[in-house]
Motif scaffolding. Structure first.
Motif, short mmCIF file in Angstrom:
data_model
loop_
_atom_site.label_atom_id
_atom_site.label_comp_id
_atom_site.label_asym_id
_atom_site.label_seq_id
_atom_site.Cartn_x
_atom_site.Cartn_y
_atom_site.Cartn_z
N LYS B 44 0.95 -1.15 0.07
CA LYS B 44 0.01 0.02 0.06
C LYS B 44 0.71 1.42 -0.11
O LYS B 44 0.53 2.21 -0.86
N SER B 45 1.75 1.34 0.68
CA SER B 45 2.40 2.52 0.98
C SER B 45 3.52 2.65 -0.26
O SER B 45 3.81 3.70 -0.82
N SER B 46 3.93 1.63 -0.81
CA SER B 46 4.70 1.61 -2.10
C SER B 46 4.17 2.09 -3.04
O SER B 46 4.51 2.98 -3.75
N ALA B 165 -2.69 10.18 1.43
CA ALA B 165 -2.78 10.03 2.75
C ALA B 165 -2.46 8.80 3.22
O ALA B 165 -3.35 7.70 2.89
N ASP B 166 -1.23 8.56 3.77
CA ASP B 166 -0.72 7.00 4.33
C ASP B 166 -1.06 6.94 5.72
O ASP B 166 -0.47 7.43 6.61
N GLU B 167 -2.29 6.19 6.04
CA GLU B 167 -2.61 5.92 7.37
C GLU B 167 -2.78 7.17 8.03
O GLU B 167 -2.13 7.16 9.03
N PRO B 168 -3.35 8.21 7.84
CA PRO B 168 -3.49 9.56 8.26
C PRO B 168 -3.84 9.47 9.96
O PRO B 168 -3.63 10.26 10.64
MG LIG Z 1 2.37 1.18 4.63
#
Ligand SMILES: [Mg+2]
Ligand SMILES: Nc1ncnc2c1ncn2[C@@H]1O[C@H](COP(=O)(O)OP(=O)(O)OP(=O)(O)O)[C@@H](O)[C@H]1O
Lengths: 413, 228
Positions: B44-46, B165-168
């Protein structure tokens, strides 16, 4: 539209913002920054102090020489090795420079004043008080040539230099030692086994060209010849009529002596110019080498800048990643970190310059006889050094920051 | 509008290849609200980093608002990040020595906006996120929810077209999490595309479309996915 509007011509940061940002970043980490500033201060300070010391010494010596009068030529017996030509034959001793040689030189067309000199040290005594002093045998013209000044009485009388009148002129300090505060003019003193009448007292110009004019006794040159039992002169001071006449005078001196010395060039003629140039060269080389040693401390300071910046980059990885995420380009990051290291080194250099200035002023108070001065180009050097080391030693850390991968820098793993 | 095609991202971990993204294809219309979900390590982050131009794919193409951004050079990509993308992180990533005001002003400072214009824009943004009385506070003087609001203000100060937004809400308690989600949704209402990575199914349900990732791939389709 977009391609030409924003992508191709991105606006860049304002200079003031760059400086503010860098300053706040630099001051956030006090301890290390102070250490680095200290190193830079020492580095720049010592370089500036050494340059100024060398420059002041050079100026001091040159002033001393210039006070002799600029149209002066000094004739020494013996050929100087540096004038070139074949080396003297084995065992050859140079012919003496005699009073007659001096008389012959004084007839030169371009020659103004002339003063033959015999120098030696001899015991001087007055009623049981005895002092060893420098005795100079010369003529009346020495007074003008050496810019002497009298506090009392008169100088050696002009006239035939081969007349050995038993009179003397004595330095102020010597007079105090021998006669105390009492009158000396007209009194007699003893040099070796001869008696001389004091006719003049020098005022105190201090030290000139390594000779302490305070403790000196000047007597007619012929008297000195018989006192030291030597006909050879120590040197002859020749004053050219003007500075344009210096070179012709030098030639004519060499010619005259060659004729009188059976074709031998066995004297050395030093001109003021040549002496000054030589001293200039020596002192510049000296200053440069001492400065070079001091510059090592600058390299240390530079390496500390690099260290501080490398630590800053690794401590601020996330910040760098963030700056990239909000749109900073590689070039901007590079610029920000270079600005930071340059700012640090400039502040260090400024402090170093102030410290150097203060220590030179302090030295000036402690040693007032030696005219110390901040070398006029040293602020420029300090600034140049700061910029160069800030950039040179900041490039590697800044490059490291600029190359940081934002995704990696922002990840917490 | 976002279009990803055949995106591959491989990391070398020692001798081993880790496929963080495998043949990822994805499209998002302007103004969409997408939640990216999936187990830890699924990429996901990638994916979000590729979308935010924080990372380059090993292959594949990325088109943003009609520009093939995967082909742009570093400087041009920086300009895209500056003007078109706002990034919000789980750990806020505020600059600790700068006040809330200065943190929000950073993108304006980087792009050379004049101080007086910065003043009005940042003040307006802080007011909009209820942070007016916190402008002079440093991040360590703010609560988690306030920090994330400062971060969102910073991400949106340049009026980007996309918010990533990455796990905001991953680092926030329930109520501040919902507050932050509502702020992001409000920005989405104003027309910004919102792509949010989340672990929390509750958060995921709030989106109009969910994308599920498993082992570097986008897996099937969840709710309302209009597909490729
Ligand atoms: Mg991640
Ligand atoms: N810089 C990297 N170097 C090596 N491997 C990486 C790197 N970044 C990601 N990976 C690997 O790629 C895979 C996907 O990672 P990613 O961070 O995208 O997962 P994620 O879905 O965001 O997980 P999480 O929910 O835990 O945040 C993981 O196996 C991870 O170990």
């Amino acid at each position: 539209m977009f391609k030409h509007g924003i992508v191709v011509f991105p606006k860049s940061m304002r200079l003031r913002d760059i400086l503010t940002f860098s300053l706040r970043a630099a001051t956030a980490n006090r301890g290390r920054v102070l250490l680095m500033l200290l190193a830079m201060t020492i580095g720049v300070g010592s370089v500036v102090v050494f340059i100024s010391l060398g420059d002041s010494a050079r100026r001091y010596v040159i002033d001393q020489f210039s006070s002799l009068g600029t149209d002066l030529l000094i004739v020494l017996p013996g050929r100087s090795e540096t004038t070139g030509g074949p080396p003297p034959l084995l065992g050859e001793t140079p012919r003496d420079l005699t009073l007659d040689d001096a008389m012959a030189l004084s007839r030169g067309r371009t020659v103004g004043r002339i003063a033959p000199i015999i120098a030696g040290s001899a015991p001087i005594s007055v009623q049981g008080l005895e002092r060893e002093m420098l005795v100079l045998g010369s003529t009346a013209e020495l007074y003008e040539i050496r810019h002497l000044a009298l506090s009392q009485g008169s100088f050696l009388p002009p006239g035939d230099p081969s007349r050995a009148e038993a009179v003397c002129v004595i330095g102020l300090k010597g007079k105090k030692e021998l006669f105390g505060n009492g009158p000396a003019i007209g009194k007699w003193l003893r040099i070796g086994d001869r008696r001389f009448r004091v006719i003049g007292i020098l005022s105190s110009p201090g030290v000139s060209l390594g000779e302490d004019l305070g403790e000196i006794v000047i007597i007619p040159v012929a008297a000195a010849q018989s006192l030291f039992n030597a006909s050879s002169l120590f040197r002859i001071l020749v004053e050219a009529k003007n500075s344009a006449a210096i070179e012709p005078t030098r030639k004519s001196i060499l010619e005259t002596i060659r004729l009188r010395h059976e074709g031998e060039d066995d004297i050395t003629v030093i001109t003021q110019d040549a002496v000054l140039t030589t001293f200039n060269r020596i002192f510049k080389a000296l200053t440069l080498s001492v400065t070079g040693i001091a510059a090592i401390s600058l390299v240390v300071a530079g390496i500390m800048i690099m260290n501080v910046m490398l630590v800053a980059v690794s401590n601020r990885r996330a910040e760098i990643g963030l700056l990239k995420a909000i749109g900073a380009s590689r070039g901007q990051i590079l610029g920000l970190f270079l600005a930071e290291s340059t700012l640090l080194s400039t502040v260090g250099a400024a402090i170093g310059l102030i410290v150097a200035l203060l220590s030179i002023q302090l030295a000036g108070v402690l040693f007032p006889q030696f005219p110390l001065q901040l070398a006029p180009w040293s602020p420029a050097i300090a600034i140049a050094v700061a910029l160069i080391s800030g950039i040179a030693f900041g490039v590697l850390p800044a490059h490291r920051a600029a190359e940081l991968e934002p995704a990696l820098a922002l990840a917490r793993r | 509008m976002i279009q990803l095609q055949h995106i591959e991202r491989v990391f070398m971990v020692g001798e081993e290849e880790v496929h963080a993204l495998r043949d990822v294809n994805m499209a998002a219309e302007a103004g969409e609200y997408i939640a990216i979900m999936g187990p830890s390590g699924s990429g996901k982050s990638s994916l979000l980093n590729i979308l935010g131009l924080l990372d380059r794919p090993d292959s594949g193409s990325y088109e943003l608002d009609g520009t093939l951004v995967s082909n742009l050079d570093e400087k041009q990509q920086a300009a895209i990040r500056m003007h078109k993308i706002g990034f919000v992180f789980q750990f806020f990533h505020l600059v600790p020595r700068l006040s809330a005001f200065d943190n929000v002003a950073l993108p304006l400072v980087l792009s050379g906006v004049k101080p007086d214009e910065r003043q009005t824009r940042v003040s307006a943004a802080l007011a909009a996120f209820g942070l007016s009385n916190r402008a002079r506070h440093r991040p360590d003087q703010l609560s988690g929810g306030q920090r994330q609001r400062v971060a969102i203000a910073r991400a949106t100060i340049m009026q980007p077209s996309v918010i990533l937004a990455d796990e905001p809400t991953g680092n926030l308690d329930r109520s501040s999490g919902i507050e932050v989600a509502e702020i992001l949704e409000e920005l989405n209402h104003q027309g910004m595309t919102l792509i949010m990575v989340t672990h929390d199914p509750e958060m995921g349900k709030r989106s109009r479309r969910q994308v599920l990732m498993v082992d570097g791939r986008i897996e099937g389709r969840t709710r309302e996915d209009r597909g490729q």
